[in-house]
Motif scaffolding. Sequence first.
Motif, PDB file in Angstrom:
ATOM      1  N   GLY A 220       0.669  -1.600  -0.248  1.00 41.25           N
ATOM      2  CA  GLY A 220      -0.452  -0.084  -0.173  1.00 41.25           C
ATOM      3  C   GLY A 220       0.869   0.969  -0.466  1.00 41.25           C
ATOM      4  O   GLY A 220       0.039   2.405   0.605  1.00 41.25           O
ATOM      5  N   ALA A 221       1.981   1.022  -0.611  1.00 41.76           N
ATOM      6  CA  ALA A 221       3.334   2.394  -0.794  1.00 41.76           C
ATOM      7  C   ALA A 221       2.101   3.459  -1.727  1.00 41.76           C
ATOM      8  O   ALA A 221       1.989   2.760  -2.149  1.00 41.76           O
ATOM      9  CB  ALA A 221       4.336   2.328  -1.143  1.00 41.76           C
ATOM     10  N   ALA A 222       2.412   4.238  -0.647  1.00 40.52           N
ATOM     11  CA  ALA A 222       1.487   6.019  -2.191  1.00 40.52           C
ATOM     12  C   ALA A 222       2.275   6.481  -3.139  1.00 40.52           C
ATOM     13  O   ALA A 222       2.029   6.677  -3.987  1.00 40.52           O
ATOM     14  CB  ALA A 222       1.630   6.759  -0.869  1.00 40.52           C
ATOM     15  N   ARG A 223       3.637   5.806  -3.022  1.00 41.24           N
ATOM     16  CA  ARG A 223       4.852   6.762  -3.828  1.00 41.24           C
ATOM     17  C   ARG A 223       6.027   5.357  -4.341  1.00 41.24           C
ATOM     18  O   ARG A 223       6.864   5.552  -3.020  1.00 41.24           O
ATOM     19  CB  ARG A 223       5.239   7.582  -3.711  1.00 41.24           C
ATOM     20  N   VAL A 224       6.442   4.578  -5.701  1.00 42.40           N
ATOM     21  CA  VAL A 224       7.331   4.164  -4.954  1.00 42.40           C
ATOM     22  C   VAL A 224       8.408   4.756  -6.556  1.00 42.40           C
ATOM     23  O   VAL A 224       8.186   4.852  -6.981  1.00 42.40           O
ATOM     24  CB  VAL A 224       7.197   2.589  -5.331  1.00 42.40           C
ATOM     25  N   ILE A 225       9.706   5.357  -5.444  1.00 43.97           N
ATOM     26  CA  ILE A 225      10.675   6.054  -7.097  1.00 43.97           C
ATOM     27  C   ILE A 225      11.969   4.781  -7.286  1.00 43.97           C
ATOM     28  O   ILE A 225      12.193   4.535  -6.001  1.00 43.97           O
ATOM     29  CB  ILE A 225      11.326   6.923  -6.617  1.00 43.97           C
ATOM     30  N   GLY A 226      12.295   4.818  -7.921  1.00 42.18           N
ATOM     31  CA  GLY A 226      12.882   3.341  -8.948  1.00 42.18           C
ATOM     32  C   GLY A 226      13.947   4.457  -9.031  1.00 42.18           C
ATOM     33  O   GLY A 226      14.061   5.496  -9.775  1.00 42.18           O
ATOM     34  N   VAL A 227      15.148   4.031  -8.630  1.00 42.49           N
ATOM     35  CA  VAL A 227      16.629   4.378  -8.888  1.00 42.49           C
ATOM     36  C   VAL A 227      17.095   3.081 -10.104  1.00 42.49           C
ATOM     37  O   VAL A 227      17.567   2.512  -9.661  1.00 42.49           O
ATOM     38  CB  VAL A 227      16.825   4.624  -7.697  1.00 42.49           C
ATOM     39  N   ASP A 228      18.094   3.773 -10.728  1.00 43.83           N
ATOM     40  CA  ASP A 228      18.533   2.660 -12.046  1.00 43.83           C
ATOM     41  C   ASP A 228      19.418   3.498 -12.863  1.00 43.83           C
ATOM     42  O   ASP A 228      18.846   4.710 -13.331  1.00 43.83           O
ATOM     43  CB  ASP A 228      17.848   1.428 -12.412  1.00 43.83           C
ATOM     44  N   VAL A 229      20.541   2.622 -12.867  1.00 47.07           N
ATOM     45  CA  VAL A 229      21.644   3.919 -14.012  1.00 47.07           C
ATOM     46  C   VAL A 229      20.868   3.359 -15.397  1.00 47.07           C
ATOM     47  O   VAL A 229      22.083   4.066 -16.817  1.00 47.07           O
ATOM     48  CB  VAL A 229      22.936   3.611 -13.941  1.00 47.07           C
ATOM     49  N   ASN A 230      20.762   2.118 -16.064  1.00 48.46           N
ATOM     50  CA  ASN A 230      20.009   1.855 -17.325  1.00 48.46           C
ATOM     51  C   ASN A 230      18.330   2.165 -17.435  1.00 48.46           C
ATOM     52  O   ASN A 230      17.729   1.639 -16.820  1.00 48.46           O
ATOM     53  CB  ASN A 230      20.053   0.331 -17.141  1.00 48.46           C
ATOM     54  N   PRO A 231      18.638   3.263 -18.131  1.00 51.78           N
ATOM     55  CA  PRO A 231      17.202   4.135 -17.878  1.00 51.78           C
ATOM     56  C   PRO A 231      16.089   2.906 -19.372  1.00 51.78           C
ATOM     57  O   PRO A 231      14.533   2.764 -19.644  1.00 51.78           O
ATOM     58  CB  PRO A 231      16.972   4.998 -19.144  1.00 51.78           C
ATOM     59  N   ASP A 232      16.362   1.787 -19.776  1.00 53.01           N
ATOM     60  CA  ASP A 232      16.109   0.580 -20.347  1.00 53.01           C
ATOM     61  C   ASP A 232      15.111  -0.126 -19.483  1.00 53.01           C
ATOM     62  O   ASP A 232      14.187  -0.661 -20.112  1.00 53.01           O
ATOM     63  CB  ASP A 232      16.736  -0.116 -20.955  1.00 53.01           C
ATOM     64  N   LYS A 233      15.567   0.017 -18.598  1.00 52.06           N
ATOM     65  CA  LYS A 233      14.702  -0.944 -17.221  1.00 52.06           C
ATOM     66  C   LYS A 233      13.779   0.159 -17.047  1.00 52.06           C
ATOM     67  O   LYS A 233      12.396  -0.719 -15.682  1.00 52.06           O
ATOM     68  CB  LYS A 233      15.579  -1.106 -16.075  1.00 52.06           C
ATOM     69  N   PHE A 234      13.770   1.226 -17.366  1.00 51.67           N
ATOM     70  CA  PHE A 234      12.318   2.442 -16.680  1.00 51.67           C
ATOM     71  C   PHE A 234      10.914   1.380 -16.910  1.00 51.67           C
ATOM     72  O   PHE A 234       9.499   1.765 -15.845  1.00 51.67           O
ATOM     73  CB  PHE A 234      12.651   3.498 -16.676  1.00 51.67           C
ATOM     74  N   SER A 235      10.724   1.904 -18.278  1.00 47.31           N
ATOM     75  CA  SER A 235       9.330   1.398 -18.559  1.00 47.31           C
ATOM     76  C   SER A 235       8.821   0.123 -17.812  1.00 47.31           C
ATOM     77  O   SER A 235       7.560  -0.400 -17.527  1.00 47.31           O
ATOM     78  CB  SER A 235       9.258   0.869 -20.177  1.00 47.31           C
TER      79      SER A 235
END
Length: 378
Positions: A220-235
């Motif tokens: 139930g987290a209201a917001r989850v921020i993802g951090v990675d140096v590979n932008p291909d993983k963002f989608s």
Amino acid sequence: MATEGKTIRCRAAVAWKPGEVLSVEEVEIAPPKAHEVRIKVVASGVCHTDWAYLHGAGKGMELRPFPLVLGHEGAGVVESVGADVTRFSPGDKVIPLFLPQCGECECCLSPKTNLCKANWAKTQQGVLADGTSRITCKGQQVFQFLGVSSFAEYTVTLETNLTKIHPDAVLERVCLLGCGVATGYGAAVNVAKVEKGSVCVVFGLGAVGLAAVMGCVGAGAARVIGVDVNPDKFSRAREFGVSDCVNPRDHGRPVQDVLVDMTAGGADYALECVGDVDVMRSALESCRSAWGVCVIVGWTELEEMKLRPFHLLMGRTLKGTYFGGWKSVTDIPRLVEQHLAGQLKLDEFVTHTLTLGEVNHAFQLLAGGKSIRSIIKM
């Protein structure tokens, strides 16, 4: 089965020396001894830890004895059992476990931990309870990675390192619960204990990180921020529920400072799923003072993490986890059943399905950031 009590000749991916590519060889798998089970491996996930122990041996990782057969994220079917084994029968679907659960040691009897001491030191050195492995190749002993060795068509494990699962389970998917998905998911729900309405940051958006995201969202987290140096993983991360994606290379200042600004003071929970000591410090410093919780999920053995005690004195909590806090033998079958009930994603982690002969390609995909999870189908 017709092979019961006999040595089985089959194929396995053998690591002859640290840093070298794996070689698919014919190996001999001996019959199981007392309290052991021989398994026909159906599928194995390719985990970053496998790659790290091959290429980081003696550097970030303790040097294990070679030659060895890697693989620790497998699933299969019981072929035969050794003397005094009562919980398994030929034909059972099972997941081998690098973390045992004997049910008798002080750790197993405590609700405070999921660790277990049963034959721990021996399996870490690639042998079973009697100090030997069940795999030989070209006349010499081949060690079993973490007592498992799932990059083989057959393997033998200790019964304390094995769990029986639902007969309807698809082995090419539930093998992921042998390590990566269970670890990341459990880090969020068991160890961080993410609360409803909280703000979370997940460092590393590979399989473990995405599983942590799944746990944060499920809690139930209201917001989850993802951090990675590979932008291909963002989608793909957004498909799992990440609301914001941050590439540290896009900023001219420490990523923890960026995250503190984005969250108006820091995250309630940060989960480090990379295994890099610098990222671990960034994760801790991205947490809110007073109550922020940082969980170290990524694996490294020989490197040292530096931190300023000030960041703990101001109320942050730094924790670690092994296998997501799950009691392995009893909890993994429950996760399988959650998946069968549609409550736990597994299909979404799989980007490639390969053969045993393509295991080195799977490592290349992993090291190049081109895969989330490759499945080796035997």
